[in-house]
Design a protein around this motif. Structure first.
Motif, PDB file in Angstrom:
ATOM      1  N   GLY A  86      -0.380  -2.733  -6.548  1.00  0.00           N
ATOM      2  CA  GLY A  86       0.176  -1.794  -5.586  1.00  0.00           C
ATOM      3  C   GLY A  86       0.725  -2.507  -4.365  1.00  0.00           C
ATOM      4  O   GLY A  86       0.342  -3.639  -4.049  1.00  0.00           O
ATOM      5  N   ALA A  87       1.640  -1.837  -3.664  1.00  0.00           N
ATOM      6  CA  ALA A  87       2.239  -2.423  -2.462  1.00  0.00           C
ATOM      7  C   ALA A  87       1.201  -2.683  -1.380  1.00  0.00           C
ATOM      8  O   ALA A  87       1.342  -3.605  -0.587  1.00  0.00           O
ATOM      9  N   LYS A  88       0.132  -1.878  -1.332  1.00  0.00           N
ATOM     10  CA  LYS A  88      -0.906  -2.019  -0.301  1.00  0.00           C
ATOM     11  C   LYS A  88      -2.178  -2.650  -0.870  1.00  0.00           C
ATOM     12  O   LYS A  88      -3.254  -2.520  -0.297  1.00  0.00           O
ATOM     13  N   GLU A  89      -2.045  -3.341  -1.977  1.00  0.00           N
ATOM     14  CA  GLU A  89      -3.218  -3.932  -2.629  1.00  0.00           C
ATOM     15  C   GLU A  89      -3.576  -5.275  -2.016  1.00  0.00           C
ATOM     16  O   GLU A  89      -2.712  -6.095  -1.703  1.00  0.00           O
ATOM     17  N   HIS A 109      -9.609   0.449   1.730  1.00  0.00           N
ATOM     18  CA  HIS A 109     -10.318   1.433   0.923  1.00  0.00           C
ATOM     19  C   HIS A 109     -10.723   0.855  -0.421  1.00  0.00           C
ATOM     20  O   HIS A 109     -10.148  -0.123  -0.897  1.00  0.00           O
ATOM     21  N   THR A 110     -11.699   1.502  -1.057  1.00  0.00           N
ATOM     22  CA  THR A 110     -11.926   1.227  -2.466  1.00  0.00           C
ATOM     23  C   THR A 110     -10.739   1.774  -3.244  1.00  0.00           C
ATOM     24  O   THR A 110      -9.989   2.634  -2.750  1.00  0.00           O
ATOM     25  N   PHE A 111     -10.547   1.284  -4.446  1.00  0.00           N
ATOM     26  CA  PHE A 111      -9.423   1.735  -5.260  1.00  0.00           C
ATOM     27  C   PHE A 111      -9.498   3.243  -5.494  1.00  0.00           C
ATOM     28  O   PHE A 111      -8.504   3.961  -5.364  1.00  0.00           O
ATOM     29  N   TYR A 146      -8.673   5.272  -2.322  1.00  0.00           N
ATOM     30  CA  TYR A 146      -7.258   5.153  -1.977  1.00  0.00           C
ATOM     31  C   TYR A 146      -6.411   6.120  -2.801  1.00  0.00           C
ATOM     32  O   TYR A 146      -5.478   6.738  -2.287  1.00  0.00           O
ATOM     33  N   THR A 147      -6.723   6.252  -4.097  1.00  0.00           N
ATOM     34  CA  THR A 147      -5.934   7.135  -4.956  1.00  0.00           C
ATOM     35  C   THR A 147      -6.098   8.602  -4.560  1.00  0.00           C
ATOM     36  O   THR A 147      -5.295   9.438  -4.982  1.00  0.00           O
ATOM     37  N   LYS A 148      -7.109   8.918  -3.759  1.00  0.00           N
ATOM     38  CA  LYS A 148      -7.336  10.300  -3.351  1.00  0.00           C
ATOM     39  C   LYS A 148      -6.745  10.620  -1.980  1.00  0.00           C
ATOM     40  O   LYS A 148      -6.808  11.767  -1.530  1.00  0.00           O
ATOM     41  N   LEU A 149      -6.162   9.607  -1.303  1.00  0.00           N
ATOM     42  CA  LEU A 149      -5.565   9.858   0.007  1.00  0.00           C
ATOM     43  C   LEU A 149      -4.352  10.778  -0.129  1.00  0.00           C
ATOM     44  O   LEU A 149      -3.536  10.621  -1.035  1.00  0.00           O
ATOM     45  N   GLU A 150      -4.232  11.729   0.774  1.00  0.00           N
ATOM     46  CA  GLU A 150      -3.075  12.622   0.770  1.00  0.00           C
ATOM     47  C   GLU A 150      -1.835  11.916   1.312  1.00  0.00           C
ATOM     48  O   GLU A 150      -0.709  12.225   0.929  1.00  0.00           O
ATOM     49  N   GLU A 173      -1.759   1.261   8.227  1.00  0.00           N
ATOM     50  CA  GLU A 173      -3.036   0.573   8.375  1.00  0.00           C
ATOM     51  C   GLU A 173      -3.960   0.794   7.176  1.00  0.00           C
ATOM     52  O   GLU A 173      -5.113   0.382   7.198  1.00  0.00           O
ATOM     53  N   ASP A 174      -3.479   1.468   6.143  1.00  0.00           N
ATOM     54  CA  ASP A 174      -4.287   1.722   4.947  1.00  0.00           C
ATOM     55  C   ASP A 174      -3.967   0.701   3.862  1.00  0.00           C
ATOM     56  O   ASP A 174      -2.803   0.480   3.516  1.00  0.00           O
ATOM     57  N   TYR A 175      -5.009   0.079   3.316  1.00  0.00           N
ATOM     58  CA  TYR A 175      -4.895  -0.848   2.198  1.00  0.00           C
ATOM     59  C   TYR A 175      -5.981  -0.485   1.180  1.00  0.00           C
ATOM     60  O   TYR A 175      -6.838   0.358   1.446  1.00  0.00           O
ATOM     61  N   PHE A 176      -5.934  -1.136   0.026  1.00  0.00           N
ATOM     62  CA  PHE A 176      -7.023  -0.934  -0.923  1.00  0.00           C
ATOM     63  C   PHE A 176      -7.349  -2.248  -1.625  1.00  0.00           C
ATOM     64  O   PHE A 176      -6.522  -3.164  -1.705  1.00  0.00           O
ATOM     65  N   CYS A 177      -8.573  -2.334  -2.119  1.00  0.00           N
ATOM     66  CA  CYS A 177      -9.040  -3.530  -2.808  1.00  0.00           C
ATOM     67  C   CYS A 177      -9.840  -3.114  -4.029  1.00  0.00           C
ATOM     68  O   CYS A 177     -10.745  -2.297  -3.923  1.00  0.00           O
TER      69      CYS A 177
END
Length: 247
Positions: A78-81, A103-105, A108-112, A117-121
């Protein structure tokens, strides 16, 4: 007479220079890149110290972007991964530009909506060897690629697998208008075949174990069933160049 080393004190928190934002150990922060043209580094604060001269040092654990890893960026990233690395470092507190959230993966998938400033790992990365933890992947669609949360996917109601519209000769507009979707295999062979593919037989197991890409952690806790098939996450227009961190 030799000068004594300035005593260091561990701080509970630190106010980012030029702001009113407070950070503490465990927070994720953005640090100024050595090249002003590059995006900020992302790190997790491990400890904050101040010496007798009031110089603040922060102990950090770096996150790597996919393009900074040995394998480079791949289609499913992902772009924010980010990858949580085993690369620890010490930086000046003055290099901190702001706070961010990794965020956890699954969360992150549940964000509206996704902010800057949001990323995921979902993986940990060993910088010296290029290895990932976990080290296997769950795959989806007939292209057998891991899930990229930036991409639109639609779920077949029969076999419960997820598909990219383009792989099924559909447009995103067509998929968004659908109330139900059944993939061509299930549509031609019927629900019985769909149930066979969905079940715990050897076919499903071989699909998920057939590749040695890093494992999609969401696949282990029911993420297939909970994913919103019509969610599209914004992709960053800027693709940062690989960088070297200051030691």
């Amino acid at each position: 007479m030799a000068k004594s080393k300035a005593a260091r004190k561990v701080l509970d928190s630190y106010v980012i220079k030029g702001t009113h934002k407070v950070v503490k150990a465990g927070d994720c922060v953005l640090l100024r890149a050595s090249d002003p043209g590059n995006p900020p580094y992302v790190a997790r604060l491990e400890k904050i110290e101040v010496d007798g001269r009031n110089n603040v040092k922060v102990y950090v654990r770096w996150y790597y972007r996919p393009e900074e890893s040995m394998g480079g960026r791949r289609q499913f990233h992902g772009a924010k991964e980010l990858f949580l690395s085993d690369h620890y470092d010490i930086q000046s507190g003055d290099t901190i530009e702001g706070k961010c959230t990794v965020h956890t993966f699954k969360s992150y998938t549940k964000l509206e909506s996704v902010s800057a400033e949001d990323y995921f790992c979902r993986f940990e990365y060993k910088a010296s060897t290029g290895g990932f933890t976990p080290d296997r992947v769950a795959v989806y669609c007939k292209c057998e690629m891991p899930y990229n949360p930036d991409d639109l996917m639609v779920q077949c109601e029969a076999c419960k697998d997820w598909f990219h519209p383009s792989c099924m000769n559909l447009s995103q507009e067509q998929v968004k208008k659908m109330d139900h979707y059944v993939c061509p295999d299930c549509d031609s062979s019927g629900q019985q075949e769909g149930d066979k593919r969905q079940g715990n037989g050897e076919g499903g197991s071989q699909l998920e174990d057939s590749k040695t890409w890093p494992t999609d952690s969401g696949s282990q806790d029911g993420e297939k069933k909970s994913r919103n098939s019509h969610r599209v996450f914004p992709r960053s227009e800027q693709k940062p160049e690989p960088k070297k961190r200051k030691r």
